[in-house]
Design a protein around this motif. Structure first.
Motif, short mmCIF file in Angstrom:
data_model
loop_
_atom_site.label_atom_id
_atom_site.label_comp_id
_atom_site.label_asym_id
_atom_site.label_seq_id
_atom_site.Cartn_x
_atom_site.Cartn_y
_atom_site.Cartn_z
N GLN A 1 -3.12 3.86 -15.03
CA GLN A 1 -3.40 3.44 -13.64
C GLN A 1 -4.10 2.08 -13.64
OE1 GLN A 1 -5.82 6.86 -13.59
NE2 GLN A 1 -4.61 7.98 -12.08
N LYS B 1 -0.43 2.14 -9.79
CA LYS B 1 -1.69 1.54 -9.33
C LYS B 1 -2.81 2.57 -9.35
CE LYS B 1 0.56 -1.99 -6.53
NZ LYS B 1 0.67 -2.63 -5.21
N ALA C 1 -3.71 6.78 -7.54
CA ALA C 1 -3.64 7.44 -6.23
C ALA C 1 -4.92 8.18 -5.85
CB ALA C 1 -2.48 8.42 -6.23
N TYR C 2 -5.93 8.20 -6.70
CA TYR C 2 -7.12 9.02 -6.40
C TYR C 2 -8.22 8.15 -5.81
CZ TYR C 2 -4.55 12.50 -8.99
OH TYR C 2 -3.58 13.37 -9.39
P1 FDA Z 1 1.05 -0.24 -2.68
O1 FDA Z 1 0.29 0.97 -2.25
O2 FDA Z 1 0.32 -1.53 -2.85
O3 FDA Z 1 2.22 -0.45 -1.70
C1 FDA Z 1 3.12 -1.54 -1.81
C2 FDA Z 1 4.09 -1.46 -0.65
O4 FDA Z 1 4.94 -0.34 -0.89
C3 FDA Z 1 3.39 -1.17 0.68
O5 FDA Z 1 3.15 -2.36 1.37
C4 FDA Z 1 4.38 -0.29 1.38
O6 FDA Z 1 5.26 -1.13 2.11
C5 FDA Z 1 5.14 0.40 0.29
N1 FDA Z 1 4.61 1.76 0.09
C6 FDA Z 1 3.73 2.18 -0.82
N2 FDA Z 1 3.52 3.51 -0.73
C7 FDA Z 1 4.30 3.91 0.29
C8 FDA Z 1 4.51 5.16 0.89
N3 FDA Z 1 3.89 6.26 0.49
N4 FDA Z 1 5.38 5.20 1.94
C9 FDA Z 1 6.00 4.10 2.38
N5 FDA Z 1 5.84 2.89 1.85
C10 FDA Z 1 4.99 2.79 0.82
N6 FDA Z 1 -0.60 7.88 -9.24
C11 FDA Z 1 -1.48 8.43 -10.12
O7 FDA Z 1 -2.69 8.26 -9.95
N7 FDA Z 1 -1.03 9.18 -11.17
C12 FDA Z 1 0.30 9.36 -11.41
O8 FDA Z 1 0.66 10.04 -12.39
C13 FDA Z 1 1.23 8.79 -10.51
N8 FDA Z 1 2.57 8.94 -10.68
C14 FDA Z 1 3.44 8.23 -9.89
C15 FDA Z 1 4.81 8.27 -10.15
C16 FDA Z 1 5.68 7.46 -9.42
C17 FDA Z 1 7.14 7.49 -9.73
C18 FDA Z 1 5.16 6.62 -8.39
C19 FDA Z 1 6.07 5.71 -7.61
C20 FDA Z 1 3.82 6.63 -8.10
C21 FDA Z 1 2.95 7.43 -8.82
N9 FDA Z 1 1.60 7.45 -8.53
C22 FDA Z 1 0.73 8.04 -9.42
C23 FDA Z 1 1.10 6.89 -7.25
C24 FDA Z 1 0.63 5.45 -7.38
O9 FDA Z 1 -0.58 5.42 -8.10
C25 FDA Z 1 0.42 4.80 -6.01
O10 FDA Z 1 -0.54 5.51 -5.30
C26 FDA Z 1 1.68 4.71 -5.18
O11 FDA Z 1 2.78 4.38 -5.96
C27 FDA Z 1 1.53 3.62 -4.09
O12 FDA Z 1 1.31 2.39 -4.65
P2 FDA Z 1 2.43 1.24 -4.79
O13 FDA Z 1 2.45 0.83 -6.21
O14 FDA Z 1 3.71 1.68 -4.25
O15 FDA Z 1 1.83 -0.01 -4.04
#
Ligand code: FDA
Length: 310
Positions: free
Chosen positions: A166, A190, A192-193
Protein backbone atom coordinates in the motif's frame (compact mmCIF):
# COMPACT_ATOMS: atom_id res chain seq x y z
CA UNK A 1 -7.19 16.51 2.78
CA UNK A 2 -10.84 16.66 1.72
CA UNK A 3 -10.47 13.10 0.44
CA UNK A 4 -9.23 12.03 3.84
CA UNK A 5 -12.08 13.84 5.64
CA UNK A 6 -14.68 12.36 3.30
CA UNK A 7 -13.34 8.85 3.73
CA UNK A 8 -13.21 9.21 7.52
CA UNK A 9 -16.77 10.56 7.65
CA UNK A 10 -18.19 7.77 5.48
CA UNK A 11 -16.37 4.98 7.30
CA UNK A 12 -17.44 6.38 10.67
CA UNK A 13 -21.09 6.64 9.61
CA UNK A 14 -20.97 3.21 7.92
CA UNK A 15 -19.70 1.71 11.17
CA UNK A 16 -22.91 2.65 13.02
CA UNK A 17 -25.07 -0.43 13.53
CA UNK A 18 -28.30 1.40 12.66
CA UNK A 19 -26.87 2.54 9.33
CA UNK A 20 -25.59 -0.95 8.61
CA UNK A 21 -29.00 -2.46 9.29
CA UNK A 22 -30.74 0.09 7.06
CA UNK A 23 -28.30 -0.44 4.19
CA UNK A 24 -28.38 -4.22 4.55
CA UNK A 25 -32.17 -4.12 4.37
CA UNK A 26 -32.40 -1.91 1.28
CA UNK A 27 -28.95 -1.80 -0.27
CA UNK A 28 -28.42 -5.16 -1.97
CA UNK A 29 -29.76 -3.90 -5.28
CA UNK A 30 -27.14 -1.15 -5.26
CA UNK A 31 -24.37 -3.37 -3.93
CA UNK A 32 -24.83 -5.59 -7.00
CA UNK A 33 -23.06 -2.93 -9.02
CA UNK A 34 -19.91 -3.74 -7.02
CA UNK A 35 -20.50 -7.33 -5.84
CA UNK A 36 -21.07 -10.29 -8.20
CA UNK A 37 -23.80 -12.07 -6.27
CA UNK A 38 -23.68 -14.27 -3.21
CA UNK A 39 -22.54 -17.66 -4.59
CA UNK A 40 -19.53 -19.08 -6.50
CA UNK A 41 -21.86 -19.69 -9.46
CA UNK A 42 -22.81 -16.00 -9.77
CA UNK A 43 -19.14 -15.02 -9.50
CA UNK A 44 -18.20 -17.56 -12.19
CA UNK A 45 -20.86 -16.11 -14.46
CA UNK A 46 -19.22 -12.70 -13.98
CA UNK A 47 -15.84 -14.21 -14.96
CA UNK A 48 -17.33 -15.54 -18.20
CA UNK A 49 -18.98 -12.18 -18.94
CA UNK A 50 -15.74 -10.24 -18.45
CA UNK A 51 -13.82 -12.70 -20.61
CA UNK A 52 -15.93 -11.63 -23.59
CA UNK A 53 -14.26 -8.21 -23.26
CA UNK A 54 -10.80 -9.73 -22.87
CA UNK A 55 -10.73 -8.99 -19.13
CA UNK A 56 -9.29 -11.51 -16.67
CA UNK A 57 -10.69 -12.13 -13.20
CA UNK A 58 -9.63 -12.25 -9.60
CA UNK A 59 -12.27 -13.90 -7.41
CA UNK A 60 -12.70 -12.69 -3.86
CA UNK A 61 -14.99 -14.34 -1.33
CA UNK A 62 -16.12 -11.59 1.03
CA UNK A 63 -15.85 -12.11 4.76
CA UNK A 64 -14.19 -9.92 7.36
CA UNK A 65 -13.72 -10.01 11.10
CA UNK A 66 -14.58 -13.68 11.25
CA UNK A 67 -14.10 -14.52 14.91
CA UNK A 68 -13.70 -18.16 15.93
CA UNK A 69 -11.03 -20.56 14.63
CA UNK A 70 -13.81 -22.84 13.39
CA UNK A 71 -15.34 -19.98 11.37
CA UNK A 72 -11.93 -19.17 9.87
CA UNK A 73 -11.41 -22.76 8.80
CA UNK A 74 -14.93 -22.87 7.39
CA UNK A 75 -14.15 -19.72 5.45
CA UNK A 76 -11.01 -21.33 4.01
CA UNK A 77 -13.12 -24.37 3.06
CA UNK A 78 -15.48 -22.03 1.22
CA UNK A 79 -12.57 -20.53 -0.71
CA UNK A 80 -11.44 -24.04 -1.65
CA UNK A 81 -14.99 -24.85 -2.79
CA UNK A 82 -14.78 -21.81 -5.01
CA UNK A 83 -11.45 -22.99 -6.47
CA UNK A 84 -13.04 -26.35 -7.26
CA UNK A 85 -16.07 -24.68 -8.84
CA UNK A 86 -13.89 -22.40 -10.98
CA UNK A 87 -11.74 -25.33 -12.13
CA UNK A 88 -14.85 -27.37 -12.95
CA UNK A 89 -16.12 -24.43 -15.02
CA UNK A 90 -12.91 -24.40 -17.08
CA UNK A 91 -11.39 -21.38 -15.34
CA UNK A 92 -7.81 -21.27 -14.05
CA UNK A 93 -8.52 -19.87 -10.60
CA UNK A 94 -7.00 -16.58 -9.48
CA UNK A 95 -8.25 -15.59 -6.04
CA UNK A 96 -7.57 -13.06 -3.32
CA UNK A 97 -7.64 -13.90 0.36
CA UNK A 98 -7.52 -11.76 3.48
CA UNK A 99 -5.39 -13.65 5.98
CA UNK A 100 -7.50 -12.31 8.87
CA UNK A 101 -10.53 -14.14 7.48
CA UNK A 102 -8.70 -17.49 7.55
CA UNK A 103 -7.30 -17.10 11.06
CA UNK A 104 -4.19 -14.91 11.02
CA UNK A 105 -3.26 -14.07 14.61
CA UNK A 106 -4.89 -17.18 16.09
CA UNK A 107 -2.62 -19.98 17.21
CA UNK A 108 -3.94 -23.53 16.76
CA UNK A 109 -1.72 -26.58 17.35
CA UNK A 110 1.29 -24.30 17.75
CA UNK A 111 0.90 -22.70 14.30
CA UNK A 112 -0.74 -19.52 13.08
CA UNK A 113 -4.14 -20.60 11.76
CA UNK A 114 -3.98 -18.03 8.94
CA UNK A 115 -0.80 -19.65 7.65
CA UNK A 116 -2.22 -23.17 7.99
CA UNK A 117 -5.36 -22.26 6.06
CA UNK A 118 -3.46 -20.22 3.46
CA UNK A 119 -1.34 -23.32 2.80
CA UNK A 120 -4.47 -25.41 2.19
CA UNK A 121 -5.86 -22.81 -0.21
CA UNK A 122 -2.62 -22.30 -2.14
CA UNK A 123 -1.99 -26.04 -2.37
CA UNK A 124 -5.37 -26.50 -4.08
CA UNK A 125 -4.91 -23.45 -6.33
CA UNK A 126 -1.50 -24.77 -7.38
CA UNK A 127 -3.04 -28.14 -8.31
CA UNK A 128 -5.19 -26.22 -10.81
CA UNK A 129 -2.30 -24.04 -12.04
CA UNK A 130 -3.92 -21.10 -10.24
CA UNK A 131 -2.80 -18.12 -8.18
CA UNK A 132 -3.59 -16.73 -4.73
CA UNK A 133 -3.00 -13.10 -3.80
CA UNK A 134 -2.79 -12.30 -0.09
CA UNK A 135 -4.64 -9.00 0.31
CA UNK A 136 -3.10 -6.39 2.59
CA UNK A 137 -5.16 -5.20 5.53
CA UNK A 138 -4.66 -2.53 8.20
CA UNK A 139 -1.13 -1.58 9.26
CA UNK A 140 -0.77 -3.77 12.40
CA UNK A 141 -0.99 -6.82 10.11
CA UNK A 142 1.68 -5.83 7.60
CA UNK A 143 4.70 -7.44 9.32
CA UNK A 144 2.99 -10.77 9.80
CA UNK A 145 1.48 -10.78 6.30
CA UNK A 146 4.86 -10.12 4.67
CA UNK A 147 6.54 -12.78 6.81
CA UNK A 148 3.86 -15.32 5.92
CA UNK A 149 4.09 -14.34 2.26
CA UNK A 150 7.83 -15.07 2.35
CA UNK A 151 7.17 -18.48 3.93
CA UNK A 152 4.50 -19.36 1.36
CA UNK A 153 6.59 -18.31 -1.64
CA UNK A 154 9.32 -20.58 -0.26
CA UNK A 155 6.89 -23.50 -0.06
CA UNK A 156 4.79 -23.06 -3.21
CA UNK A 157 6.78 -20.80 -5.53
CA UNK A 158 6.23 -17.23 -6.61
CA UNK A 159 4.08 -18.26 -9.62
CA UNK A 160 1.30 -19.35 -7.26
CA UNK A 161 1.26 -16.70 -4.54
CA UNK A 162 1.53 -12.93 -4.43
CA UNK A 163 0.71 -10.12 -2.06
CA UNK A 164 -0.13 -6.43 -1.91
CA UNK A 165 1.74 -3.28 -0.90
CA UNK A 166 0.00 0.00 0.00
CA UNK A 167 1.59 3.28 -1.12
CA UNK A 168 0.02 5.30 1.71
CA UNK A 169 2.28 3.66 4.32
CA UNK A 170 5.65 5.35 4.93
CA UNK A 171 7.31 1.95 5.31
CA UNK A 172 6.26 0.49 1.96
CA UNK A 173 9.16 1.46 -0.29
CA UNK A 174 11.53 -0.21 2.12
CA UNK A 175 9.24 -3.27 2.30
CA UNK A 176 9.24 -3.53 -1.48
CA UNK A 177 13.02 -3.45 -1.73
CA UNK A 178 13.23 -6.05 1.03
CA UNK A 179 11.20 -8.49 -1.07
CA UNK A 180 13.27 -8.22 -4.26
CA UNK A 181 15.17 -11.44 -3.55
CA UNK A 182 11.85 -13.31 -4.06
CA UNK A 183 11.15 -11.67 -7.48
CA UNK A 184 7.64 -11.32 -6.10
CA UNK A 185 4.40 -10.83 -7.96
CA UNK A 186 3.06 -7.74 -6.18
CA UNK A 187 -0.14 -5.78 -6.43
CA UNK A 188 0.46 -2.11 -5.74
CA UNK A 189 -2.51 -0.18 -4.26
CA UNK A 190 -2.91 3.18 -2.58
CA UNK A 191 -4.50 1.66 0.54
CA UNK A 192 -8.12 1.49 1.69
CA UNK A 193 -8.03 1.62 5.51
CA UNK A 194 -8.31 4.56 7.85
CA UNK A 195 -4.71 4.90 9.02
CA UNK A 196 -3.16 7.45 11.43
CA UNK A 197 -0.63 10.05 10.30
CA UNK A 198 1.99 8.28 12.37
CA UNK A 199 2.10 5.47 9.79
CA UNK A 200 0.53 6.82 6.57
CA UNK A 201 0.80 9.91 4.38
CA UNK A 202 -2.18 12.16 5.12
CA UNK A 203 -1.88 14.00 1.76
CA UNK A 204 -3.18 12.35 -1.40
CA UNK A 205 -0.38 13.90 -3.49
CA UNK A 206 2.21 12.05 -1.39
CA UNK A 207 0.29 8.76 -1.67
CA UNK A 208 0.11 9.17 -5.46
CA UNK A 209 3.81 10.06 -5.77
CA UNK A 210 4.78 7.04 -3.66
CA UNK A 211 2.50 4.89 -5.82
CA UNK A 212 4.38 5.85 -8.99
CA UNK A 213 7.77 5.30 -7.35
CA UNK A 214 6.70 1.82 -6.17
CA UNK A 215 5.43 0.69 -9.56
CA UNK A 216 8.48 2.02 -11.40
CA UNK A 217 10.89 0.46 -8.91
CA UNK A 218 9.17 -2.90 -9.05
CA UNK A 219 9.09 -2.90 -12.85
CA UNK A 220 12.70 -1.79 -13.10
CA UNK A 221 13.75 -4.64 -10.80
CA UNK A 222 12.31 -7.00 -13.44
CA UNK A 223 9.31 -8.12 -11.39
CA UNK A 224 5.72 -8.66 -12.45
CA UNK A 225 3.55 -5.77 -11.27
CA UNK A 226 -0.19 -5.59 -10.74
CA UNK A 227 -1.01 -1.93 -11.12
CA UNK A 228 -4.24 -1.81 -9.12
CA UNK A 229 -5.77 1.63 -9.48
CA UNK A 230 -8.54 3.52 -11.28
CA UNK A 231 -6.37 6.63 -11.42
CA UNK A 232 -6.16 7.51 -15.12
CA UNK A 233 -3.20 9.80 -14.73
CA UNK A 234 -1.19 7.06 -13.01
CA UNK A 235 -2.31 4.50 -15.60
CA UNK A 236 -1.14 6.82 -18.36
CA UNK A 237 2.22 7.43 -16.65
CA UNK A 238 2.77 3.70 -16.16
CA UNK A 239 2.08 3.10 -19.86
CA UNK A 240 4.61 5.80 -20.75
CA UNK A 241 7.18 4.44 -18.28
CA UNK A 242 6.85 0.94 -19.72
CA UNK A 243 7.23 2.24 -23.28
CA UNK A 244 10.23 4.38 -22.42
CA UNK A 245 11.99 1.54 -20.62
CA UNK A 246 11.19 -1.26 -23.08
CA UNK A 247 9.01 -3.10 -20.57
CA UNK A 248 6.66 -5.40 -22.44
CA UNK A 249 2.90 -5.42 -21.97
CA UNK A 250 3.24 -8.95 -20.58
CA UNK A 251 5.36 -7.80 -17.65
CA UNK A 252 2.52 -6.08 -15.84
CA UNK A 253 -1.24 -5.85 -15.66
CA UNK A 254 -3.81 -3.28 -14.69
CA UNK A 255 -6.26 -4.32 -12.02
CA UNK A 256 -9.52 -2.61 -11.13
CA UNK A 257 -12.52 -3.37 -9.02
CA UNK A 258 -15.60 -5.02 -10.48
CA UNK A 259 -18.17 -2.45 -11.56
CA UNK A 260 -15.78 0.51 -11.37
CA UNK A 261 -14.51 2.31 -14.49
CA UNK A 262 -15.79 -0.47 -16.75
CA UNK A 263 -15.13 1.80 -19.76
CA UNK A 264 -11.47 2.15 -18.83
CA UNK A 265 -11.11 -1.60 -18.23
CA UNK A 266 -12.52 -2.38 -21.67
CA UNK A 267 -10.44 0.29 -23.42
CA UNK A 268 -7.18 -0.92 -21.88
CA UNK A 269 -7.94 -4.53 -22.79
CA UNK A 270 -8.81 -3.49 -26.35
CA UNK A 271 -5.45 -1.68 -26.54
CA UNK A 272 -3.65 -4.95 -25.77
CA UNK A 273 -2.95 -4.45 -22.07
CA UNK A 274 -3.51 -7.20 -19.55
CA UNK A 275 -6.48 -6.20 -17.40
CA UNK A 276 -7.95 -8.03 -14.44
CA UNK A 277 -11.13 -7.20 -12.52
CA UNK A 278 -11.33 -7.97 -8.82
CA UNK A 279 -14.66 -9.74 -8.43
CA UNK A 280 -16.01 -9.85 -4.88
CA UNK A 281 -18.92 -12.12 -4.07
CA UNK A 282 -20.57 -13.55 -0.99
CA UNK A 283 -23.09 -12.75 1.69
CA UNK A 284 -20.82 -10.56 3.79
CA UNK A 285 -20.76 -7.62 1.37
CA UNK A 286 -21.43 -4.68 3.69
CA UNK A 287 -17.85 -3.73 4.82
CA UNK A 288 -16.56 -4.04 1.24
CA UNK A 289 -19.45 -1.93 -0.05
CA UNK A 290 -18.78 0.76 2.62
CA UNK A 291 -15.14 1.08 1.55
CA UNK A 292 -16.15 1.58 -2.08
CA UNK A 293 -18.56 4.34 -1.04
CA UNK A 294 -15.82 5.92 1.07
CA UNK A 295 -13.52 6.11 -1.97
CA UNK A 296 -15.52 8.66 -3.90
CA UNK A 297 -18.62 10.82 -3.42
CA UNK A 298 -19.66 9.65 -6.90
CA UNK A 299 -20.40 6.21 -5.49
CA UNK A 300 -22.31 7.70 -2.55
CA UNK A 301 -24.46 9.61 -5.04
CA UNK A 302 -25.07 6.39 -6.97
CA UNK A 303 -26.35 4.72 -3.80
CA UNK A 304 -28.40 7.70 -2.65
CA UNK A 305 -30.11 7.93 -6.03
CA UNK A 306 -30.90 4.23 -5.82
CA UNK A 307 -32.34 4.59 -2.32
CA UNK A 308 -34.50 7.54 -3.30
CA UNK A 309 -35.91 5.49 -6.16
CA UNK A 310 -36.92 3.02 -3.44
P1 FDA B 1 -8.02 7.21 -6.11
O1 FDA B 1 -8.84 6.88 -4.91
O2 FDA B 1 -7.04 8.32 -6.04
O3 FDA B 1 -8.97 7.46 -7.30
C1 FDA B 1 -8.51 7.82 -8.59
C2 FDA B 1 -9.72 8.05 -9.46
O4 FDA B 1 -10.32 6.78 -9.71
C3 FDA B 1 -10.80 8.89 -8.78
O5 FDA B 1 -10.68 10.23 -9.12
C4 FDA B 1 -12.07 8.27 -9.28
O6 FDA B 1 -12.42 8.95 -10.49
C5 FDA B 1 -11.72 6.85 -9.60
N1 FDA B 1 -12.16 5.96 -8.51
C6 FDA B 1 -11.43 5.49 -7.49
N2 FDA B 1 -12.17 4.67 -6.71
C7 FDA B 1 -13.39 4.66 -7.27
C8 FDA B 1 -14.59 4.02 -6.92
N3 FDA B 1 -14.71 3.25 -5.85
N4 FDA B 1 -15.67 4.26 -7.72
C9 FDA B 1 -15.58 5.05 -8.79
N5 FDA B 1 -14.47 5.68 -9.17
C10 FDA B 1 -13.38 5.50 -8.41
N6 FDA B 1 -6.58 -1.75 -0.69
C11 FDA B 1 -5.96 -2.30 0.38
O7 FDA B 1 -5.73 -1.61 1.38
N7 FDA B 1 -5.60 -3.63 0.36
C12 FDA B 1 -5.81 -4.42 -0.72
O8 FDA B 1 -5.45 -5.60 -0.69
C13 FDA B 1 -6.45 -3.85 -1.85
N8 FDA B 1 -6.70 -4.58 -2.97
C14 FDA B 1 -7.16 -3.96 -4.10
C15 FDA B 1 -7.28 -4.67 -5.30
C16 FDA B 1 -7.65 -4.02 -6.46
C17 FDA B 1 -7.74 -4.79 -7.74
C18 FDA B 1 -7.93 -2.62 -6.43
C19 FDA B 1 -8.29 -1.87 -7.68
C20 FDA B 1 -7.86 -1.93 -5.25
C21 FDA B 1 -7.50 -2.58 -4.07
N9 FDA B 1 -7.44 -1.90 -2.88
C22 FDA B 1 -6.82 -2.49 -1.79
C23 FDA B 1 -8.08 -0.57 -2.74
C24 FDA B 1 -7.10 0.58 -2.97
O9 FDA B 1 -6.22 0.66 -1.87
C25 FDA B 1 -7.83 1.92 -3.13
O10 FDA B 1 -8.57 2.19 -1.99
C26 FDA B 1 -8.74 1.97 -4.33
O11 FDA B 1 -8.18 1.33 -5.43
C27 FDA B 1 -9.02 3.43 -4.74
O12 FDA B 1 -7.86 4.08 -5.07
P2 FDA B 1 -7.40 4.38 -6.59
O13 FDA B 1 -6.03 3.85 -6.72
O14 FDA B 1 -8.36 3.88 -7.56
O15 FDA B 1 -7.21 5.95 -6.65
Amino acid sequence: MIDQMYRKAVLTVAGQKAIENAVRARGWGMAQRFVAGETPQTAIQAVHDLKKDGIMANLDLLGEFIESPAQCTQFADNVITMLDAAHAAGITPYVSVKLSSVGQGKTVDGEDLGLTNARRIIRRAKEYGGFVCLDMEDHPRVDQTLAQFRTLVGEFGGQHVGTVLQSYLYRTEKDRGGLDDLSPNLRIVKGAYLEPETVAYPQKADVDAAYRRLVYAHMSAGNYVNVATHDESIIHDVQMYALAHGISKDAFEFQMLYGIRRDLQRNLAAAGYRVRAYIPYGRDWYPYFSRRIAETPRNAMFVLRGMLKG
